[in-house]
Design an enzyme around this catalytic site. Structure first.
Site, mmCIF file in Angstrom:
data_model
loop_
_atom_site.group_PDB
_atom_site.id
_atom_site.type_symbol
_atom_site.label_atom_id
_atom_site.label_comp_id
_atom_site.label_asym_id
_atom_site.label_seq_id
_atom_site.Cartn_x
_atom_site.Cartn_y
_atom_site.Cartn_z
ATOM 1 N N CYS B 50 0.801 -1.198 0.080
ATOM 2 C CA CYS B 50 0.115 -0.020 -0.079
ATOM 3 C C CYS B 50 0.796 1.193 -0.022
ATOM 4 C CB CYS B 50 -1.045 0.034 1.424
ATOM 5 S SG CYS B 50 -1.449 -1.333 1.489
ATOM 6 N N ASN B 51 1.904 1.053 0.583
ATOM 7 C CA ASN B 51 2.833 2.477 0.846
ATOM 8 C C ASN B 51 3.965 2.236 -0.097
ATOM 9 O OD1 ASN B 51 1.277 3.569 2.990
ATOM 10 N ND2 ASN B 51 2.043 1.998 4.343
ATOM 11 N N ARG B 52 4.402 1.509 -0.753
ATOM 12 C CA ARG B 52 5.576 1.490 -1.688
ATOM 13 C C ARG B 52 5.358 0.555 -2.989
ATOM 14 N NH1 ARG B 52 9.915 1.844 1.094
ATOM 15 N NH2 ARG B 52 8.714 2.104 2.885
ATOM 16 N N SER B 109 9.060 2.536 6.841
ATOM 17 C CA SER B 109 7.685 2.450 6.940
ATOM 18 C C SER B 109 6.768 3.688 7.321
ATOM 19 C CB SER B 109 7.073 1.338 7.726
ATOM 20 O OG SER B 109 7.751 0.229 7.087
ATOM 21 N N PRO B 115 5.099 -4.699 11.639
ATOM 22 C CA PRO B 115 5.550 -5.884 11.370
ATOM 23 C C PRO B 115 5.204 -6.374 9.991
ATOM 24 C CG PRO B 115 3.636 -6.083 12.707
ATOM 25 C CD PRO B 115 3.657 -4.832 12.516
ATOM 26 N N GLN B 116 4.295 -6.077 9.353
ATOM 27 C CA GLN B 116 3.907 -6.656 8.018
ATOM 28 C C GLN B 116 4.972 -6.566 6.882
ATOM 29 O OE1 GLN B 116 2.121 -4.324 9.370
ATOM 30 N NE2 GLN B 116 0.204 -5.052 9.991
ATOM 31 N N ALA B 190 -23.965 -1.037 22.752
ATOM 32 C CA ALA B 190 -23.940 -1.427 21.146
ATOM 33 C C ALA B 190 -24.184 -0.250 20.403
ATOM 34 C CB ALA B 190 -25.317 -2.320 21.311
ATOM 35 N N GLU B 192 -21.923 2.545 17.890
ATOM 36 C CA GLU B 192 -21.017 2.381 16.601
ATOM 37 C C GLU B 192 -19.636 1.964 17.357
ATOM 38 O OE1 GLU B 192 -19.790 5.252 13.504
ATOM 39 O OE2 GLU B 192 -21.772 5.399 13.596
#
Lengths: 273, 424
Positions: B50-52, B109, B115-116, B190, B192
């Site tokens: 997503c970022n690179r 990052s 960690p991804q 309960a 949102e």
């Protein structure tokens, strides 16, 4: 031999200190190996001469042996407690240092020492008594140190300030489990050691008197740990209470084990009459 | 050979362009093969997250420009080269390697320490291996990068503490209970927010959940989504002893949970810990509850403070990560030097040695004119001349290793001494 063990423990402690600072597992791994070497070196003393356990330096060696043994078991079974090494190694090193300081200064004149010497110096009762005491004390020390880690971690969690140490610790569930498990192991071996000691003294025709500070305090320690286990199993003592209990227990051990051995006359004493 | 990375990330390129230039999983094979087919490109790995978007490739040092690759990207994504050319970064050789080490260590990052990225780099590399678009150089580089990433993660605190509020809450719960599997949670409210929390808990592995709300209909609605039980608020005292985690996200004029309720619950639970998260504003859990043994109470501010502190903790670990990266980079560059210079040095030595032995045999041994002592002297002399002749070229080859100059020097040597081509 004292010097070698002490050297191993000092190097191990240094490496665990570096591990704490740098968080590189290699340091804790080498530190662990050095602790094992220190243990082997300590153990070799008793392999060659079991009656060495009856000396003052032998007493400290038993403490370092027991603590290292339990530490090794925890490390091998639960790698995540690497941090335990940084807490437990200073104690092992102090015990080893005391053994080194008192080496050669032992006065073999206590009632037990004389009796052991007169009966040829070796007895299976004695060996088993010492061995079970070794495991018991080591397990109690480990449970207390795990308790200390729990209290430090819990304090950080309660104050909403979890820091580096908190994130290095295993989860509280595991710490509580280990604390209970090692208290139980310690209690079992301590109980066995008391029973075996009783038979050993009988085999040496020594009368055991409740007036003896060692005997009285040993029973007090046993009662403290029995109560601690009872509270954990039946009264739901968990977490902090159990951790504090195991720390109180270790103070009782120190008084019983060191105080009596070093500063009083009678059974287990290293002082001359 | 030259190792190059061309790419753009969250720092250099806005999201609308990143979106257009990202390589989708299903198309990556085609892109890898296309890039590998460009002139003198030997190996390729594409990292697209997503970022690179980054393309790592090995190309002959004789080719200066990578414009053909940019054209390939433009054609592939059906955009103009000019629309992204200025947003690109390009690093070569040691800079490219260092960049990869920093990326996999998550220093580059958006959320430092996340960690991804380690898994994403691993997947990108494995894909290239499967398709044989990576070879000897990329394989060793990415294996090394994976090792560096792992070292950084285990030896520093860069990824130890979570930095988002929801992950702080889950992480603290895991610290208290160990794994969340088998644990029960109670979500009070309960709305949102309550629903969001319920989703997070399910994602974190909570086994059983109860949703309590003023309106039972709404509680049932949310509970149904998460296969949970629904209760009304007046039933709270009977539920508290059964749950390990309580999340309060309801607005009420009076605190919903007080010390007495929790003490009673704890008695029934035989001291088993309770973790309470109060995300409602104003707070709905009495603050003194935190003083009870084995009860841990966190409100929104507490969680935010922990997340902020963890961010600072991570920043303080960056220097240590950089040290590891620097050390590993030096080691890897040493390895690379031996990788492209050792084979040619060895070949030259063998060639010279072969000539030396042949000449000794032809001139001296066949005529048998020297005794053993003289033979030894000749052997020593010729060996010494050979070593002296080879010394300078070897030093220069090592010095210029990894550069274009080094590449040209190796080429010249191959030509001049009829050595076989070494770069396969």
């Amino acid at each position: 031999m004292y010097y070698i063990s002490f050297l191993f423990y000092v190097m191990s402690l240094l490496l665990y200190a570096v591990f704490y600072k740098k968080r590189a597992n290699i340091y804790s791994d080498i530190g662990f190996i050095l602790a094992v070497l220190g243990f082997a070196s300590d153990l070799s003393r008793f392999v060659f001469d079991v009656s060495a356990a009856m000396t003052m330096s032998g007493t400290f060696t038993i403490l370092s042996l027991g603590t290292t043994l339990v530490f090794m078991i925890i490390e091998l079974r639960l790698k995540r407690t690497r941090i335990l090494g940084t807490v437990i190694m200073p104690f092992i090193m102090v015990f080893s240092f005391m053994a080194l300081l008192s080496a050669g200064k032992d006065i073999h004149s206590s009632e037990v020492t004389r009796a052991v010497t007169s009966t040829g110096g070796f007895s299976w009762w004695m060996l088993l008594h010492i061995f079970s005491a070794l495991i018991g004390y080591g397990a109690f020390i480990a449970s207390a140190l795990i308790g200390v880690l729990f209290i430090i971690g819990e304090r950080q969690l309660k104050s909403h300030q979890p820091g580096n140490l908190f994130y290095s610790l295993p989860d509280f569930g595991t710490l509580s489990k280990l604390n209970f498990r090692y208290t139980l192991i310690g209690w079992l071996f301590f109980t066995i050691s008391i029973v075996l000691g009783h038979y050993w003294f009988r085999s040496l025709s020594i009368k055991i008197s409740i007036d003896s500070p060692k005997v009285a305090l040993t029973h007090l320690t046993w009662s403290i740990y029995t109560f601690l286990l009872f509270s954990q199993i039946f009264l739901g003592w968990k977490g902090r209470k159990a951790a504090v209990g195991s720390i109180i227990g270790i103070f009782s051990i120190l008084v019983t084990f060191l105080g009596i051995n070093l500063f009083s006359n009678g059974l287990h004493s290293f002082r001359s009459f | 050979m030259r190792i190059t990375v061309i790419g753009f990330n969250h720092k250099t390129c806005p999201i609308d362009i990143r979106e257009k230039l990202a390589f989708k999983d299903k198309d990556i094979e085609c892109a890898l093969r296309g890039i590998n087919a460009l002139p003198e490109i030997r190996e390729t790995v594409i990292l697209s997250t997503c970022n690179r978007v980054e393309i790592y490739f090995v190309r002959s040092a004789s080719i200066d420009s990578d414009d053909d690759l940019l054209e390939f990207i433009a054609k592939y994504h059906r955009v103009e080269v000019t629309s992204f050319k200025n947003l690109l970064y390009r690093h070569t050789n040691s800079d490219a390697i260092e960049h990869l080490f920093r990326v996999i260590s998550s220093l580059d990052s958006l959320a430092v320490g996340e960690p991804q990225i380690h898994g994403q780099v691993k997947d990108a590399y494995q894909k290239s291996r499967e398709l044989h678009t990576s070879g000897k150089i990329m394989n060793t580089l990415f294996e090394k990068a994976l090792y560096v990433g792992k070292r950084v993660r285990t030896e520093t605190g860069i990824g130890r503490a979570p930095i988002s509020v929801s992950s702080v809450a889950v992480d603290l719960a895991e610290k208290i209970f160990g794994e969340l599997k088998g644990k029960q949670a109670l979500v009070i409210g309960a709305g949102e927010m309550g629903e969001l929390v319920a989703q997070n808990l399910v994602d974190a592995g909570i086994s059983k959940m109860v949703v309590a709300n003023r309106s039972i209909e709404r509680a049932e609605e949310v509970a149904k989504k998460f296969n949970a039980e629904s209760k009304e608020l007046f039933e709270l005292p009977s539920i508290l002893s059964k749950v390990d985690m309580i999340v309060v996200s309801v607005s009420a004029s009076e605190p919903l949970l007080n010390k007495e309720m929790i003490v009673n619950a704890l008695k029934i639970r035989r001291g088993n810990p309770i973790f309470i998260i109060d995300i409602s504003v104003p707070r709905n859990v009495e603050e003194e509850i935190n003083s009870i043994d084995n009860v841990y109470l966190y409100n929104t501010d507490d969680l935010t403070n922990v997340a902020n502190k963890n961010k600072m903790m991570r920043s303080s670990e960056v220097a240590q990560c950089e040290e590891i990266i620097k050390y590993e980079l030096e080691k890897y560059l040493d390895y690379l030097i031996s990788f492209d210079t050792v084979p040619i040095i060895q070949e030259m030595r063998e060639k010279f040695e072969e000539i030396r032995l042949k000449e000794i045999e032809r001139v001296i041994l066949t005529k048998n004119i020297l005794n053993e002592e003289q033979m030894e002297a000749v052997d020593y002399l010729t060996r010494s001349i050979m070593n002296k002749l080879l010394h300078n070229p070897m030093v220069i080859l090592k010095k210029d290793s990894g550069t274009e100059e080094g590449f040209n020097e190796r080429r010249s040597l191959e030509k001049l001494f009829c050595l076989k081509e070494e770069e396969k």
